[in-house]
Design an enzyme around this catalytic site. Structure first.
Site, PDB file in Angstrom:
ATOM      1  N   ARG A   1       8.574   3.778  11.487  1.00 42.02           N
ATOM      2  CA  ARG A   1       9.649   3.366  10.583  1.00 42.02           C
ATOM      3  C   ARG A   1      10.946   3.080  11.325  1.00 42.02           C
ATOM      4  NH1 ARG A   1       9.403   8.854   7.129  1.00 42.02           N
ATOM      5  NH2 ARG A   1       7.253   8.170   7.260  1.00 42.02           N
TER       6      ARG A   1
ATOM      7  N   ARG B   1      -1.840  12.764   9.874  1.00 39.73           N
ATOM      8  CA  ARG B   1      -0.524  13.294  10.255  1.00 39.73           C
ATOM      9  C   ARG B   1      -0.199  14.469   9.353  1.00 39.73           C
ATOM     10  NH1 ARG B   1       3.132   8.538  11.792  1.00 39.73           N
ATOM     11  NH2 ARG B   1       1.914   8.786  13.697  1.00 39.73           N
TER      12      ARG B   1
ATOM     13  N   ASP C   1       0.796  -1.230   0.000  1.00 34.37           N
ATOM     14  CA  ASP C   1       0.000   0.000   0.000  1.00 34.37           C
ATOM     15  C   ASP C   1       0.828   1.278   0.000  1.00 34.37           C
ATOM     16  OD1 ASP C   1       1.031  -0.191   2.563  1.00 34.37           O
ATOM     17  OD2 ASP C   1      -0.865   0.115   3.601  1.00 34.37           O
TER      18      ASP C   1
END
Length: 758
Positions: free
Chosen positions: A651, A452, A97
């Site tokens: 991440r 975000r 995605d």
């Protein structure tokens, strides 16, 4: 071991295990239990011996499912290859995605992504087959939406390599965002370690109405708690108002709990969740949930007197809640829409009123209900002969949602006012947006329904200011073309020249009357045996690079380390390890690491992404270039962080890159939860100043020595000796949060090294 697929038999088995564990907990602990306690402690590896001190104990848990997106799926699979395990130990899926860039529209963008990232998709598809993971093809949807539609259910424990994994909390799951190494440990068959979180409650009364949407609940809470207020806490939404919100509305709220730094956010099981489960072909779970509902809601005493059982309680009357807008640059800069125009008019804020682009959808707000309410606004515009005044981009969260809103007409309502439909992927929400450069040459405003909004987050440009609101409010902004527009009070001018006011969107169906379209198969199940499948990585590839184990700690102190970076202000993982055009290199750590600290602000010079090499005296050098030079001279280095260092995305590359380029420690005023864990997992020392003002004592040309490392122990401070360029010395004492087991990660060089050797 709790390894389940979402079948009635497996869910029943899980609830039986939870019941046994909770019987042990109630024998050991007489206090009533919150929802988070029930689900967390119901998943304990050993309920009899587990220490249970909130905020101090590391819980050993057995998650039910692990989900990877395609970016961290690469590093996850590359690390799993180091473990030597032939097959994953718990149900695992990989979702493509993140690597689909928004350019012109869904079909063309998806074709381009499949072509440009074919090497990565082929690797992930092959690795999934070899190791026993399910694989979701590009275009199937954003991981969080697919998980909500397919895998989430009340009481499940899911970990995912994306910070917005808590989206599944909308269906009562305890879903936590983690770094790749955490996920690798779990799929290798080991328990997952989590600091026992604090408890925060949001007690809801009343019902939403008018322009107010579930999005406004979390935008208000973000303003109350701030970006660090939920750190090491689980936020539970309780009270009668919680039961008035749809399952997908709940998911919008829990999704954005990541912006509070929360471990996760959850809603208790209720009939709204039952309705969604039935609409997504999982109605056979509902009777089992009903029989076990006492484990899937807080104890009655807890909901009746939340102030006794939670560290903090926020009260919200949904009937009085106003629509909110947050931003720019941080998700906790919140205000009701009624106050926004005054802020825009104040030149001190530097806001741009004119909107350059409006964007709705994403993993946060792409439900059938969301799209129906946005389509209601669009239909009002069409009746008055108007199109969107600015480009309007729509991101369906999944193929199931896209096909359903096309069948039922919401898509046509949106395209009828000029909207462009993007691929079912993250797209502009994570910086995958090929935007015309002229649109960002000057400060510009975008409005989104995303989660975000850090600087550079969406298009890589510091000039872009992202304001976040509900999809229906964003659609209204798109109609007006200006941020100061308040649809509750202001008017638009129709094609006939007459002024009119938009009506609040009508209540929308939570699920489609005909249920969702069952789309064509985008899911690839793993074969029963993948041992004969080979994983080939081209040594000349610029997209994939085989990972080698980090070396173990050599037993010596870290001495005379230069300060590579002293960061000031907000330093998110987007600043440490930017995404956008760099996403294509996430599977090639060395190539990707050229972006290390590219967005960080140098406290000594005010520059972004640059510093002085103290060996050569050269200034204006990229941090990654300086780090590589230090490494070539055999120098370990240290980075200094500000408050809530590493907030934002999960991440793990923000830890992998410093490890690769010679970092030994990160010393910060405070850390965000996921990033601190990622640093530890990769064998880096994550340390904090004992006094906030000690950050001020670090100078550009200091040398840092961390002493007594051989005696590092839980709760024991670390001696930090600072040698200044003038020859003077001073000593600081640094805190850390390493548990005894986590110190093994450091000594072994990385957590995955212990998995390999187990």
């Amino acid at each position: 071991m709790l390894a389940i697929e979402v079948t009635p038999e497996a869910v029943s088995k899980l609830y039986q295990t939870m019941a046994r564990n909770l019987a042990v907990i109630r024998r050991r602990w007489s206090s009533p239990l919150t929802l988070a306690d029930k689900v967390l402690l119901g998943h304990l590896d050993d309920a009899e011996t587990q220490e249970l001190e909130i905020g101090r104990s590391q819980l050993a848990l057995r998650p039910d499912r692990v989900v990877f997106q395609d970016v961290l799926g690469q590093s996850g699979m590359l690390q799993f290859m180091q473990t030597g395990r032939p097959r994953v130990a718990v149900p695992t899926t990989i979702h493509c995605d993140h690597l689909i860039q928004a350019r012109t529209g869904a079909d063309a963008d998806l074709r381009a992504a499949r072509d440009e990232s074919r090497e990565v998709f082929d690797f992930l598809r092959t690795a999934a087959a070899k190791f026993g993971c399910g694989f979701w093809e590009p275009g199937a949807g954003i991981v969080h939406q697919v998980v909500l539609e397919t895998y989430a259910f009340p009481g499940a424990m899911i970990i995912g390599t994306d910070s917005h994994t808590p989206n599944a909390g909308g269906l009562g799951a305890c879903a936590v965002g983690v770094g790749g190494a955490d996920a690798v440990e779990v799929i290798a068959g080991l328990p997952w370690e989590l600091l026992y979180p604090r408890h925060i409650a949001v007690h809801l009364t009343g019902t939403l109405g008018g322009w107010t949407a579930p999005k406004d609940v979390i935008l208000y809470v973000a303003g109350q708690l701030g970006v660090a207020g939920g750190t090491n806490a689980i936020v539970e939404y309780i009270g009668p108002g919680a039961r008035s919100i749809s399952a997908t509305g709940k998911a919008t709220i829990t999704n954005m709990g990541a912006e509070l730094g929360a471990t996760t956010s959850m809603f208790p099981a209720d009939e709204r969740m039952d309705r969604y489960l039935r609409a997504t072909c999982r109605g056979d779970l509902v009777p089992i949930i009903d029989r076990n509902r006492d484990m899937l809601v807080p104890d009655a005493e807890v909901e009746a007197h939340p102030e006794k059982y939670y560290d903090r309680v926020i009260e919200i009357d949904l009937s009085r809640l106003e629509p909110h807008v947050v931003g720019p640059h941080t998700p906790d800069r919140a205000r009701p829409v009624s106050r926004l125009a005054a802020e825009i008019a104040d030149p001190a804020n530097g806001f741009t009123d004119s909107i350059s682009t409006a964007l709705i959808g994403s993993c946060t707000n792409s439900s059938y209900e969301d799209m129906s309410r946005a389509a209601d606004v669009a239909e009002q515009l069409r009746r008055h002969g108007l199109d969107a005044a600015v480009p309007l981009l729509v991101t369906p969260g999944s193929e199931r949602v896209r096909a359903t809103i096309e069948r039922d007409g919401q898509m046509q309502s949106l395209t009828g006012i000029g909207a462009t439909v993007l691929a079912n992927a993250c797209g502009p929400c994570i910086g995958q947006w090929r935007r015309a450069s002229e649109a960002t040459e000057a400060p510009n405003t975008i409005v989104t329904s995303y989660n975000r909004n850090f600087p550079r987050r969406n298009d890589g440009q510091a000039t872009t200011m992202n304001f976040i609101a509900s999809p229906e409010l964003v659609t209204a902004f798109a109609a007006a073309g200006r941020l100061s527009f308040n649809p509750l009070t202001d008017t638009l001018t129709g094609a006939d020249g007459e002024a009119f006011r938009l009506e609040p969107p009508r209540p929308a169906p939570e699920v489609p009357a005909q249920n969702f379209v069952v789309s064509g198969s985008a899911y690839v199940a793993p074969p029963p045996d993948g041992t004969g499948i080979a994983l080939e990585i081209d040594p000349d590839s610029e997209r994939l690079q085989r990972l080698e184990p980090w070396p173990a700690w050599d037993g010596r102190d870290f001495t005379d380390m230069p300060v590579l970076l002293k960061a000031t202000g907000k330093t998110t993982t987007d600043h440490i390890s930017p995404a956008g055009p760099w996403l294509r290199f996430r599977g090639h750590l060395d190539r990707f690491s050229d972006n290390m600290f590219l967005g960080a602000t140098n406290a000594f010079t005010g520059e972004t992404g640059k510093a002085r090499n103290i060996l050569t005296g050269e200034t204006g050098q990229a941090f990654s270039r300086i780090a590589r030079d230090y490494r070539s001279h055999g120098l370990r280095w240290v980075a200094i962080g500000d408050r809530n260092y590493g907030e934002g995305s999960s991440r793990e590359h923000a830890a992998l890159s410093p490890r690769l380029l010679g970092g030994a420690a990160i010393i910060a005023r405070s850390f965000a939860r996921i990033h601190e864990s990622n640093l530890k997992k990769q064998g880096l020392l994550a340390l904090t100043f004992q006094a906030d003002a000690d950050w001020e004592r670090i100078r550009e040309d200091d040398r840092i020595s961390l002493l007594g490392i051989a005696h590092l122990a839980p709760g024991k401070p670390v001696e930090c000796r600072i040698t200044h360029a003038d020859g003077t010395n001073e000593t600081l004492w640094l805190r850390h949060s390493f548990s005894a087991s986590q110190l093994h990660w450091f000594r072994a060089g990385a957590a995955v090294n212990l998995v390999r050797d187990a």
